[in-house]
Design an enzyme around this catalytic site. Sequence first.
Site, PDB file in Angstrom:
ATOM      1  N   ASP A 470       0.860  -1.184   0.000  1.00  0.00           N
ATOM      2  CA  ASP A 470       0.000   0.000   0.000  1.00  0.00           C
ATOM      3  C   ASP A 470       0.900   1.238   0.000  1.00  0.00           C
ATOM      4  OD1 ASP A 470      -2.990   0.915   0.582  1.00  0.00           O
ATOM      5  OD2 ASP A 470      -1.632   2.188   1.761  1.00  0.00           O
ATOM      6  N   GLU A 514      -4.935   2.496  -3.872  1.00  0.00           N
ATOM      7  CA  GLU A 514      -3.476   2.534  -3.933  1.00  0.00           C
ATOM      8  C   GLU A 514      -2.859   1.234  -3.456  1.00  0.00           C
ATOM      9  OE1 GLU A 514      -4.546   3.963   0.188  1.00  0.00           O
ATOM     10  OE2 GLU A 514      -5.387   4.050  -1.831  1.00  0.00           O
TER      11      GLU A 514
END
Length: 615
Positions: A470, A514
């Site tokens: 992430d 993301e």
Amino acid sequence: MIRLLLVVMLAFSSLQVFAAGASDSLSVRLDRASDEIDLSRKLAYYEDPTSNLTIYQIKRRWPELGSKEAPQSAYNFGFSSSTYWFHTRVENVSSPNDRWVIEALYPIIDQMELFIVRATGPVERQIAGDSVPFHRRAKDHHNINFGLDLSRGEAVDLYFRVKTSGAVQMRTKLWSLDGFSYADHQERFVLGLFYGLLAAMLIFSLLVYLSIRDTNYLWYSGYILNYGALQFSLNGLSFEHLWPNSPWWNNRSVAVFIASGMVFVLSFARSFLALKTNAPILNRVFLFMIGTFVLATVAPIVAPDYAPVIRFNSFVAVMAAILVMFAGGLCLYRNFRPARFFMLAWTALLAGMLIYLFKTFGVLPANFVTEYAIQIGSAFEVILLSIALADRLRHMSQEAQKIQREMNTVLESRVAERTAALESANRQLEMLSSTDGLTGLFNRRYFDTHLRKEVFRCRRRGALALIMLDVDHFKAVNDNLGHQAGDKCLRKLADKLINLVQRETDIICRYGGEEFALVLPYTDAVGAKQLAEKIRASIESDLWFEWEGEAQSVTVSIGVAVVGSGSAVEPDDVVAAADEALYTSKTEGRNRVTAMDVSGHSVGSAEVKPQLAGE
């Protein structure tokens, strides 16, 4: 001079001999062997243009009016409006037969009268013809006929008066009664075969037409029907069997059948020879002729004077027959294959007509073949036209099969092309449905499917590792720099991952937002953590992107889940373990790697690197 005189004297003497023998050559003597006598060459004639002379005037003046020479063949004066008189003398010298039949072999003479002049007694009169009621004939026979009683030793003078709208043909025979009956049976047998053949061909053609709906067979059926009807009328059989009490219609039926028959002949030839394609100009001529014969079919019925109609129909029919032969020859010259049998058929008919004509003029002997040459020729014509139609149908079938094969080949080629295109489109569609539009990596849908397959495989053999990473503080990037900057950051990160993970069995997916996921088959904890650390370090040191002139650095937090070989776990368990490891990396300060097994226990690093994923 002497030689010239000798020649003249010889010529004069020969004329005297001929004249002396004229009376003998124009008379008939019946003996014991007499059974059939051709009267056609025993007749003298006189043409009466006014049609006003009576039998008594003719009888009295015949020595000066009648012709003196015996004809070489039967008289045929063609179409004429005159009345013709014919004479011969018949003497029964020694024949035991006293009953005789005179037969006229041209049945469509309108009116023929026979006057029998004996040494004593009144003149006997008989009348027959196709415009005279049928019952007036001596015998119920399709040919015009008269009865003659002639005892042994008796002699009579026979005078024939002929008046007709058609051709004046005087083919005449004298039969003994038994000879006439025998010849009649023979003739009816031959005619039965002929008309039976026509009927069989007609039924066959109609059945073929009803089966395949080919208009050629329809025109051909109409031609056979009209040709048979015409021959039936020309032979006098129609008057005998169909309308014996209708002389008016019988007199006009020949002209009607000639015209209607030519409508079907021309239509059949036009269709069979494909004149619309092979000879367009000739095709238009045929259409004009067809229209002409349609009108000519009605003309004999409505016209008050029949004579000019039958002459016109007969003349135009001859022209049309020549036109049909020309069309067939032209198509044969242009290599139109079906024209071969077509020309053979018409040649057979014309050959039959010529043989019969030569027999009539004495060029060929009279026998079965020459007597029925027209019937034989027309029978061969009908058979050959049937063969021609069958050959044309076979040729068309072969062409259709060839076209079908070519179409099948083209169709198969097109189907193959379309199938390949469809498969390519399906692959592209599948790729699009499993690809993330922003980064070009596999999407969440593909990730779920692929991870399930690998988890089931892991139950049988081989380890499995799942890396989830992430982007740190990505929300700040979106908030401070905007979503376009965030998208650029994600694309740069995707490119970096593609460069770092190069093993074909490994896949990289955009899990959502993301967050990214890497599925690593046959990878243990050591190899997975080493690859994760390599990714984290490379991103920290090398990954940056420029936005509005300023360099922006990126770091990631990584969670690793490891499944040992033979472990019976569910895909959700693996995702939960990797997600928990990622959460641990974030809570412990970000920009770090945490590894766990599916039970939630941390996995430490090993100093030895047995397998390095991504290399």
